[in-house]
Design an enzyme around this catalytic site. Structure first.
Site, short mmCIF file in Angstrom:
data_model
loop_
_atom_site.label_atom_id
_atom_site.label_comp_id
_atom_site.label_asym_id
_atom_site.label_seq_id
_atom_site.Cartn_x
_atom_site.Cartn_y
_atom_site.Cartn_z
N PHE A 15 0.85 -1.20 0.00
CA PHE A 15 0.00 0.00 0.00
C PHE A 15 0.87 1.24 0.00
O PHE A 15 1.76 1.39 0.83
CB PHE A 15 -0.92 0.03 1.22
N GLY A 16 0.61 2.14 -0.95
CA GLY A 16 1.36 3.38 -1.04
C GLY A 16 0.48 4.58 -0.78
O GLY A 16 -0.66 4.63 -1.25
N GLY A 18 2.17 7.82 -0.80
CA GLY A 18 2.99 8.94 -1.28
C GLY A 18 3.37 8.73 -2.73
O GLY A 18 2.52 8.56 -3.60
N SER A 19 4.66 8.72 -3.00
CA SER A 19 5.13 8.63 -4.39
C SER A 19 4.77 7.30 -5.06
O SER A 19 4.68 7.24 -6.29
CB SER A 19 6.64 8.85 -4.46
N GLU A 96 12.74 2.74 0.11
CA GLU A 96 12.09 3.27 1.30
C GLU A 96 12.95 3.14 2.55
O GLU A 96 12.44 3.12 3.67
CB GLU A 96 10.76 2.53 1.52
#
Length: 212
Positions: A15-16, A18-19, A96
């Site tokens: 799950f993202g 942000g970018s 990350e």
């Protein structure tokens, strides 16, 4: 896509918030836009490896616990068998690396409001223990920092711009982020119109250096 999806033990979902929403950098076979509950998106994480430097860190988003919070983002099912998925995860761990926390969260969609569409989805988060944790600051301070910072992945303002566009396209209600985006645009426009041909990055770096 209706209701809950089946989480296969041999599948890895990411799950993202942000970018990763707009620039994945990894192969995936399915994308599900949705939200996580009990969290809030904030600009508390410093970036010295992508959108800033050690001297002038950028700011990127992370999520923090908030009992009433909802964070929209995108979940991605990685491609390949377990060996290939492990390779993708290793690449994500490197990307990350300044995010020190790993959470497994449930993702809700508009078709699964009462129960999660996906369970235990891996999410990279930064905590207050992160070496680049910056914490809260005024909107003006954050805007000035984002307008100034530049890193190996490009200007910090591009990160904000792409994220704001993705949320706006998805009709996500996040007024604080849009207000920040507008303020950064105002700062950059003013500096681009400065005399002597000084561009925004040069002037903001000069101003930052003058305060050291």
């Amino acid at each position: 896509m209706r209701g809950r999806l089946q989480n296969n033990p041999d599948e890895v979902w990411i799950f993202g918030f942000g970018s990763i929403i707009y620039k994945q950098g990894f192969e995936y076979q399915r994308r599900v836009d949705g939200s996580i509950r009990g969290w809030r998106r904030v600009w508390y994480q410093g970036s010295t490896d992508h959108r800033g430097t050690e001297k002038l860190p950028g700011r990127t988003v992370t999520v923090i616990p908030d009992s009433e919070g909802i964070v929209w983002g995108s979940a991605f099912l990685l491609t390949g068998d377990l060996r290939e998925q492990k390779k993708h995860l290793e690449e994500l761990e490197h990307r990350e690396k300044q995010y020190d926390g790993r959470e497994y969260l449930d993702v809700y969609t508009s078709d699964s409001d009462s129960e999660p569409a996906l369970c235990n989805v891996l999410t990279f988060v930064a905590t207050s223990k992160s070496v680049n944790w910056l914490g809260p600051a005024s909107l003006e301070s954050v805007a000035q920092q984002i307008a100034a910072a530049i890193g190996p992945s490009g200007p910090n303002h591009e990160y904000l711009d792409q994220l704001a566009k993705a949320l706006w396209k998805a009709k996500v209600k996040e007024p604080e982020l849009y207000e920040l985006h507008e303020r950064v645009q105002q700062i950059r426009k003013a500096l681009d119109q400065a005399p002597n041909g000084i561009n925004a990055e040069q002037e903001l770096v000069r101003q930052e250096a003058a305060t050291q």
